[in-house]
Write a protein that holds these residues in place. Structure first.
Motif, PDB file in Angstrom:
ATOM      1  N   SER A  85      59.078  58.721 166.380  1.00 19.31           N
ATOM      2  CA  SER A  85      59.966  57.974 166.581  1.00 19.31           C
ATOM      3  C   SER A  85      61.483  59.157 166.784  1.00 19.31           C
ATOM      4  O   SER A  85      63.078  58.893 166.678  1.00 19.31           O
ATOM      5  CB  SER A  85      61.676  57.377 165.580  1.00 19.31           C
ATOM      6  N   LEU A  86      60.782  60.440 168.059  1.00 18.74           N
ATOM      7  CA  LEU A  86      61.717  61.402 168.007  1.00 18.74           C
ATOM      8  C   LEU A  86      62.868  61.198 169.012  1.00 18.74           C
ATOM      9  O   LEU A  86      62.498  60.265 170.134  1.00 18.74           O
ATOM     10  CB  LEU A  86      60.650  62.667 168.501  1.00 18.74           C
ATOM     11  N   LYS A  87      64.066  61.652 169.207  1.00 19.45           N
ATOM     12  CA  LYS A  87      65.174  61.444 169.731  1.00 19.45           C
ATOM     13  C   LYS A  87      65.416  62.345 170.209  1.00 19.45           C
ATOM     14  O   LYS A  87      65.401  63.792 169.358  1.00 19.45           O
ATOM     15  CB  LYS A  87      66.331  60.775 168.793  1.00 19.45           C
ATOM     16  N   PRO A  88      66.323  62.968 171.642  1.00 19.35           N
ATOM     17  CA  PRO A  88      67.172  64.411 171.967  1.00 19.35           C
ATOM     18  C   PRO A  88      67.711  64.786 170.775  1.00 19.35           C
ATOM     19  O   PRO A  88      67.377  66.018 171.144  1.00 19.35           O
ATOM     20  CB  PRO A  88      67.834  64.161 173.005  1.00 19.35           C
ATOM     21  N   VAL A  89      68.593  64.421 170.026  1.00 18.05           N
ATOM     22  CA  VAL A  89      69.382  65.237 168.681  1.00 18.05           C
ATOM     23  C   VAL A  89      68.123  65.484 167.814  1.00 18.05           C
ATOM     24  O   VAL A  89      68.541  67.076 166.995  1.00 18.05           O
ATOM     25  CB  VAL A  89      70.024  64.445 168.197  1.00 18.05           C
ATOM     26  N   ASP A  90      67.299  65.470 167.906  1.00 11.76           N
ATOM     27  CA  ASP A  90      65.746  66.467 167.370  1.00 11.76           C
ATOM     28  C   ASP A  90      65.291  67.903 167.629  1.00 11.76           C
ATOM     29  O   ASP A  90      64.841  68.420 167.582  1.00 11.76           O
ATOM     30  CB  ASP A  90      64.815  65.094 167.095  1.00 11.76           C
ATOM     31  N   THR A  91      65.936  67.357 169.019  1.00 10.24           N
ATOM     32  CA  THR A  91      65.381  68.917 169.756  1.00 10.24           C
ATOM     33  C   THR A  91      65.699  70.384 169.219  1.00 10.24           C
ATOM     34  O   THR A  91      66.622  70.109 168.540  1.00 10.24           O
ATOM     35  CB  THR A  91      66.120  68.640 171.308  1.00 10.24           C
ATOM     36  N   ALA A  92      65.328  71.428 168.274  1.00  2.16           N
ATOM     37  CA  ALA A  92      65.060  71.831 168.030  1.00  2.16           C
ATOM     38  C   ALA A  92      64.452  73.135 167.914  1.00  2.16           C
ATOM     39  O   ALA A  92      62.826  72.846 167.699  1.00  2.16           O
ATOM     40  CB  ALA A  92      65.882  71.380 166.439  1.00  2.16           C
ATOM     41  N   VAL A  93      65.130  74.552 166.592  1.00  2.00           N
ATOM     42  CA  VAL A  93      63.791  75.469 166.358  1.00  2.00           C
ATOM     43  C   VAL A  93      63.347  74.920 165.047  1.00  2.00           C
ATOM     44  O   VAL A  93      63.938  74.977 164.555  1.00  2.00           O
ATOM     45  CB  VAL A  93      63.909  76.842 166.792  1.00  2.00           C
ATOM     46  N   TYR A  94      62.823  74.658 164.645  1.00  2.00           N
ATOM     47  CA  TYR A  94      62.073  73.645 163.369  1.00  2.00           C
ATOM     48  C   TYR A  94      61.596  74.940 162.909  1.00  2.00           C
ATOM     49  O   TYR A  94      60.107  75.478 162.680  1.00  2.00           O
ATOM     50  CB  TYR A  94      60.662  73.064 162.900  1.00  2.00           C
ATOM     51  N   TYR A  95      61.869  75.582 161.023  1.00  2.00           N
ATOM     52  CA  TYR A  95      61.214  77.004 160.256  1.00  2.00           C
ATOM     53  C   TYR A  95      60.931  75.838 159.060  1.00  2.00           C
ATOM     54  O   TYR A  95      61.607  74.665 158.154  1.00  2.00           O
ATOM     55  CB  TYR A  95      62.374  77.506 160.105  1.00  2.00           C
ATOM     56  N   CYS A  96      59.819  75.989 158.395  1.00  2.00           N
ATOM     57  CA  CYS A  96      59.020  75.898 157.094  1.00  2.00           C
ATOM     58  C   CYS A  96      60.036  77.134 156.199  1.00  2.00           C
ATOM     59  O   CYS A  96      59.913  78.643 156.536  1.00  2.00           O
ATOM     60  CB  CYS A  96      58.159  75.977 157.149  1.00  2.00           C
ATOM     61  N   ALA A  97      59.876  77.034 154.965  1.00  2.00           N
ATOM     62  CA  ALA A  97      60.918  77.888 153.957  1.00  2.00           C
ATOM     63  C   ALA A  97      60.101  77.765 152.610  1.00  2.00           C
ATOM     64  O   ALA A  97      59.842  76.552 152.195  1.00  2.00           O
ATOM     65  CB  ALA A  97      62.650  77.869 153.931  1.00  2.00           C
ATOM     66  N   LYS A  98      59.975  78.168 151.894  1.00  2.00           N
ATOM     67  CA  LYS A  98      59.341  78.931 150.792  1.00  2.00           C
ATOM     68  C   LYS A  98      60.819  78.823 149.265  1.00  2.00           C
ATOM     69  O   LYS A  98      61.369  80.045 149.784  1.00  2.00           O
ATOM     70  CB  LYS A  98      58.089  79.787 150.235  1.00  2.00           C
ATOM     71  N   ARG A  99      60.505  78.015 148.600  1.00  2.00           N
ATOM     72  CA  ARG A  99      61.929  78.018 147.561  1.00  2.00           C
ATOM     73  C   ARG A  99      61.353  79.853 146.890  1.00  2.00           C
ATOM     74  O   ARG A  99      60.527  80.352 146.455  1.00  2.00           O
ATOM     75  CB  ARG A  99      62.145  77.582 145.941  1.00  2.00           C
ATOM     76  N   LYS A 100      62.619  80.083 145.811  1.00  2.00           N
ATOM     77  CA  LYS A 100      62.798  81.400 145.734  1.00  2.00           C
ATOM     78  C   LYS A 100      61.675  81.655 144.577  1.00  2.00           C
ATOM     79  O   LYS A 100      60.718  82.751 144.425  1.00  2.00           O
ATOM     80  CB  LYS A 100      64.352  82.173 145.264  1.00  2.00           C
ATOM     81  N   ASP A 101      61.681  80.713 143.691  1.00  2.00           N
ATOM     82  CA  ASP A 101      61.951  80.874 141.786  1.00  2.00           C
ATOM     83  C   ASP A 101      60.335  79.910 142.140  1.00  2.00           C
ATOM     84  O   ASP A 101      59.960  78.285 142.647  1.00  2.00           O
ATOM     85  CB  ASP A 101      62.649  80.210 140.913  1.00  2.00           C
ATOM     86  N   ARG A 102      59.177  79.698 141.588  1.00  2.00           N
ATOM     87  CA  ARG A 102      58.577  79.406 141.172  1.00  2.00           C
ATOM     88  C   ARG A 102      58.665  77.929 139.869  1.00  2.00           C
ATOM     89  O   ARG A 102      59.203  78.213 139.669  1.00  2.00           O
ATOM     90  CB  ARG A 102      57.542  79.776 140.369  1.00  2.00           C
ATOM     91  N   PHE A 103      57.768  77.005 140.400  1.00  2.00           N
ATOM     92  CA  PHE A 103      57.649  75.542 139.617  1.00  2.00           C
ATOM     93  C   PHE A 103      59.511  75.018 139.808  1.00  2.00           C
ATOM     94  O   PHE A 103      59.358  74.779 138.474  1.00  2.00           O
ATOM     95  CB  PHE A 103      57.109  75.961 138.188  1.00  2.00           C
TER      96      PHE A 103
END
Length: 127
Positions: A85-103
């Motif tokens: 159900s995408l909307k125009p306001v969802d327009t963006a650059v999307y980034y994935c990211a990894k947490r600093k700390d394990r577990f």
């Protein structure tokens, strides 16, 4: 240092669905909670969703709750963001990211909780 690659962006129509992927270069990926952020034109980067290292818990921004689903396949070193159900306001650059700390799992909405970022993938939702 883990590298994150994000295929899957593009141009879609309002109401369409799209799945983003984020592939990690190292097996240590399975020890880290992961998140998706996005940055719209002229705006600051904002939190979208996060998933526990085990995949057992998730947390979403109110703006995407009920429409987006974050998941992961640790066998493939991959985290996904299913966007419906995408909307125009969802327009963006999307980034994935990894947490600093394990577990580590306390849903972190702040960028400083993450130490490794993908290059970003553009999603454009046309009206």
């Amino acid at each position: 240092q883990v590298q994150l690659v994000e295929p899957g962006g593009g141009v879609v129509q309002t109401g369409d669905s799209r799945r983003l992927s984020c592939v990690a270069s190292e097996r240590t990926f399975i020890s880290y909670s992961m998140a998706w952020f996005r940055q719209a034109p002229g705006k600051e980067r904002e939190f979208v969703a996060t998933i526990k290292w085990s995949g057992g818990s998730t947390y979403y921004a109110d703006s995407v709750k009920g429409r987006f689903t974050i998941s992961r396949d640790n066998a493939k070193n991959t985290v996904y963001l299913q966007m419906n159900s995408l909307k125009p306001v969802d327009t963006a650059v999307y980034y994935c990211a990894k947490r600093k700390d394990r577990f580590s799992w306390l849903a972190t909405l702040r960028e400083n909780g993450y130490d490794c970022w993908g290059q970003g993938t553009q999603v454009t939702v046309s009206s």
